[in-house]
Motif scaffolding. Structure first.
Motif, PDB file in Angstrom:
ATOM      1  N   GLY A 121       0.746  -1.161  -0.089  1.00 39.98           N
ATOM      2  CA  GLY A 121       0.019   0.051   0.026  1.00 39.98           C
ATOM      3  C   GLY A 121       1.033   1.196   0.102  1.00 39.98           C
ATOM      4  O   GLY A 121       2.136   1.047  -0.082  1.00 39.98           O
ATOM      5  N   HIS A 122       0.306   2.380   0.025  1.00 43.09           N
ATOM      6  CA  HIS A 122       1.177   3.613   0.338  1.00 43.09           C
ATOM      7  C   HIS A 122       0.428   4.497   1.379  1.00 43.09           C
ATOM      8  O   HIS A 122      -0.800   4.418   1.867  1.00 43.09           O
ATOM      9  N   PHE A 123       1.443   4.832   2.246  1.00 43.26           N
ATOM     10  CA  PHE A 123       1.238   5.602   3.294  1.00 43.26           C
ATOM     11  C   PHE A 123       1.398   7.160   3.304  1.00 43.26           C
ATOM     12  O   PHE A 123       2.743   7.426   2.776  1.00 43.26           O
ATOM     13  N   LEU A 124       0.430   7.937   3.476  1.00 48.14           N
ATOM     14  CA  LEU A 124       0.598   9.428   3.539  1.00 48.14           C
ATOM     15  C   LEU A 124       0.075   9.988   4.990  1.00 48.14           C
ATOM     16  O   LEU A 124      -0.768   9.509   5.468  1.00 48.14           O
ATOM     17  N   HIS A 125       1.041  10.801   5.536  1.00 46.81           N
ATOM     18  CA  HIS A 125       0.950  11.445   6.939  1.00 46.81           C
ATOM     19  C   HIS A 125       0.961  12.696   7.121  1.00 46.81           C
ATOM     20  O   HIS A 125       1.579  13.387   5.940  1.00 46.81           O
ATOM     21  N   THR A 126       0.463  13.278   7.865  1.00 50.91           N
ATOM     22  CA  THR A 126       0.688  14.832   7.932  1.00 50.91           C
ATOM     23  C   THR A 126       2.014  15.465   8.326  1.00 50.91           C
ATOM     24  O   THR A 126       2.491  16.470   7.782  1.00 50.91           O
ATOM     25  N   TYR A 127       2.989  14.878   9.287  1.00 52.62           N
ATOM     26  CA  TYR A 127       4.127  15.193   9.776  1.00 52.62           C
ATOM     27  C   TYR A 127       5.155  14.283   9.580  1.00 52.62           C
ATOM     28  O   TYR A 127       4.882  13.210   9.733  1.00 52.62           O
ATOM     29  N   MET A 128       6.450  14.803   9.369  1.00 52.60           N
ATOM     30  CA  MET A 128       7.619  13.898   9.332  1.00 52.60           C
ATOM     31  C   MET A 128       7.944  13.575  10.884  1.00 52.60           C
ATOM     32  O   MET A 128       8.626  12.425  10.791  1.00 52.60           O
ATOM     33  N   GLY A 129       7.455  14.183  11.747  1.00 57.00           N
ATOM     34  CA  GLY A 129       7.650  13.872  13.203  1.00 57.00           C
ATOM     35  C   GLY A 129       7.332  15.037  14.358  1.00 57.00           C
ATOM     36  O   GLY A 129       6.628  15.744  13.639  1.00 57.00           O
ATOM     37  N   ASP A 130       7.576  15.025  15.293  1.00 53.17           N
ATOM     38  CA  ASP A 130       7.326  15.907  16.336  1.00 53.17           C
ATOM     39  C   ASP A 130       8.200  17.170  16.126  1.00 53.17           C
ATOM     40  O   ASP A 130       9.337  16.980  15.239  1.00 53.17           O
ATOM     41  N   GLY A 131       7.709  18.190  16.489  1.00 48.04           N
ATOM     42  CA  GLY A 131       8.532  19.465  16.420  1.00 48.04           C
ATOM     43  C   GLY A 131       7.720  20.747  16.726  1.00 48.04           C
ATOM     44  O   GLY A 131       6.474  20.299  17.007  1.00 48.04           O
ATOM     45  N   ASP A 132       8.186  21.822  16.865  1.00 48.23           N
ATOM     46  CA  ASP A 132       7.161  23.043  17.282  1.00 48.23           C
ATOM     47  C   ASP A 132       7.822  24.148  16.202  1.00 48.23           C
ATOM     48  O   ASP A 132       9.130  25.002  16.745  1.00 48.23           O
ATOM     49  N   PRO A 133       7.420  24.566  15.256  1.00 48.07           N
ATOM     50  CA  PRO A 133       6.161  23.716  14.845  1.00 48.07           C
ATOM     51  C   PRO A 133       6.191  22.595  14.183  1.00 48.07           C
ATOM     52  O   PRO A 133       7.446  22.090  13.805  1.00 48.07           O
ATOM     53  N   PRO A 156       6.827  19.683  11.302  1.00 49.40           N
ATOM     54  CA  PRO A 156       7.265  19.699  10.332  1.00 49.40           C
ATOM     55  C   PRO A 156       6.500  18.870   9.247  1.00 49.40           C
ATOM     56  O   PRO A 156       5.961  17.681   9.546  1.00 49.40           O
ATOM     57  N   SER A 157       5.941  19.226   8.184  1.00 46.42           N
ATOM     58  CA  SER A 157       5.020  18.944   7.249  1.00 46.42           C
ATOM     59  C   SER A 157       5.658  17.706   6.389  1.00 46.42           C
ATOM     60  O   SER A 157       6.852  17.698   6.203  1.00 46.42           O
ATOM     61  N   PHE A 158       4.749  16.596   6.158  1.00 50.88           N
ATOM     62  CA  PHE A 158       5.143  15.422   5.393  1.00 50.88           C
ATOM     63  C   PHE A 158       5.856  16.085   3.918  1.00 50.88           C
ATOM     64  O   PHE A 158       5.526  16.897   3.547  1.00 50.88           O
ATOM     65  N   GLU A 159       6.791  15.285   3.580  1.00 45.59           N
ATOM     66  CA  GLU A 159       7.634  15.743   2.361  1.00 45.59           C
ATOM     67  C   GLU A 159       7.738  14.411   1.389  1.00 45.59           C
ATOM     68  O   GLU A 159       8.053  13.207   2.048  1.00 45.59           O
ATOM     69  N   GLY A 160       7.608  14.585   0.211  1.00 45.69           N
ATOM     70  CA  GLY A 160       8.049  13.353  -0.795  1.00 45.69           C
ATOM     71  C   GLY A 160       6.920  12.653  -1.256  1.00 45.69           C
ATOM     72  O   GLY A 160       5.704  13.317  -0.876  1.00 45.69           O
ATOM     73  N   GLU A 161       7.119  11.512  -1.735  1.00 51.99           N
ATOM     74  CA  GLU A 161       5.836  10.615  -2.090  1.00 51.99           C
ATOM     75  C   GLU A 161       5.271  10.008  -1.213  1.00 51.99           C
ATOM     76  O   GLU A 161       6.248   9.753  -0.181  1.00 51.99           O
ATOM     77  N   PRO A 162       4.187   9.551  -1.207  1.00 57.36           N
ATOM     78  CA  PRO A 162       3.467   8.423   0.067  1.00 57.36           C
ATOM     79  C   PRO A 162       4.390   7.436  -0.058  1.00 57.36           C
ATOM     80  O   PRO A 162       5.168   6.699  -1.017  1.00 57.36           O
ATOM     81  N   GLU A 163       4.782   6.927   1.042  1.00 59.18           N
ATOM     82  CA  GLU A 163       5.652   5.774   1.193  1.00 59.18           C
ATOM     83  C   GLU A 163       5.158   4.363   0.954  1.00 59.18           C
ATOM     84  O   GLU A 163       3.853   3.913   1.273  1.00 59.18           O
TER      85      GLU A 163
END
Length: 237
Positions: free
Chosen positions: A168-180, A182-189
């Motif tokens: 399948g392909h996995f798309l999520h909102t953030y690359m990880g924790d942080g402040d602010p 960090p938005s997801f980057e690249g193609e769905p995994e």
């Protein structure tokens, strides 16, 4: 692109935020859709998934403690005929209404932008499954700022025709924790998918961060006749 272990991706990321997985079982007979939400604030954590028609919606677990419902209460999953729509916000309704008027997934999302939750500007992630006459395809989309600058809106669409069994392909909102955050980057995994819904539900749930996970939805849809099985897990009981 290398196929990843979804368990490893989840276990190594304490805060992917909200995530969508679309795929196909190893046997090739079922479409797979999964959606999860996580939360850092009390308001975000004060939620559960409940069924609504053929879909689901978020609901306050303790309504008296809900502070601002605007970005946390919505219908993540709706079904329109042979299409199953999965998103992380009220764009589910936008997609449903536009597609009901014979507009495309992309046309619907051109009317929306990222969420107005400065300074994070959470991306809007969306997916749609299409099953017809034994054929199956899906698409994913992310709408986000241009490198964190809210004056720019970047829209990305990814379409998967005749997806391969067992992935399948996995798309999520953030690359990880942080402040602010960090938005997801690249193609769905690219990720692995299991044959049995209970095993996959358990795998996803146990690898989401224990402190931050809130709710999980998993659906397996028979590609031949569109019958389906659904599992919902809520941390709040």
């Amino acid at each position: 692109m290398q196929k990843n272990s979804i368990a490893d991706l989840l276990a190594s990321n304490p805060y992917p935020g909200r995530g969508i997985i679309l795929g196909k079982t190893p046997g090739g007979t079922k479409a797979v859709a999964a959606y999860f939400i996580m939360g850092r604030s009390a308001n975000s954590r004060n939620r559960i998934f409940v069924t609504e028609g053929e879909g689901i919606r978020t609901e306050a677990f303790e309504p008296e403690k809900m502070e601002d419902p605007s970005l946390v209460i919505y219908a993540p999953v709706r079904v329109l005929g042979n299409k199953t729509i999965v998103t992380n916000g009220d764009q589910t309704d936008t997609i449903y209404e536009c597609m009901d008027k014979q507009m495309t997934f992309e046309q619907a999302l051109r009317t929306r932008t990222f969420e107005p939750d400065a300074p994070n500007y959470t991306p809007r992630i969306s997916g749609v499954i299409h099953i017809e006459n034994g054929n199956y395809n899906y698409a994913l989309s992310i709408i986000k700022t241009g490198d964190g600058d809210p004056s720019a809106c970047d829209r990305f669409m990814f379409a998967y025709n005749a997806p391969l069994p067992g992935e399948g392909h996995f798309l999520h909102t953030y690359m990880g924790d942080g402040d602010p955050l960090p938005s997801f980057e690249g193609e769905p995994e690219r990720v692995d998918v299991l044959e049995e819904i209970d095993a996959y539900t358990d795998l996803l749930w146990k690898n989401l961060n224990e402190d931050n996970k809130v709710s999980l939805f998993v659906r397996y849809i028979n590609i031949e006749d569109r019958t389906y099985e659904t599992r919902i897990l809520n941390k709040n009981q």
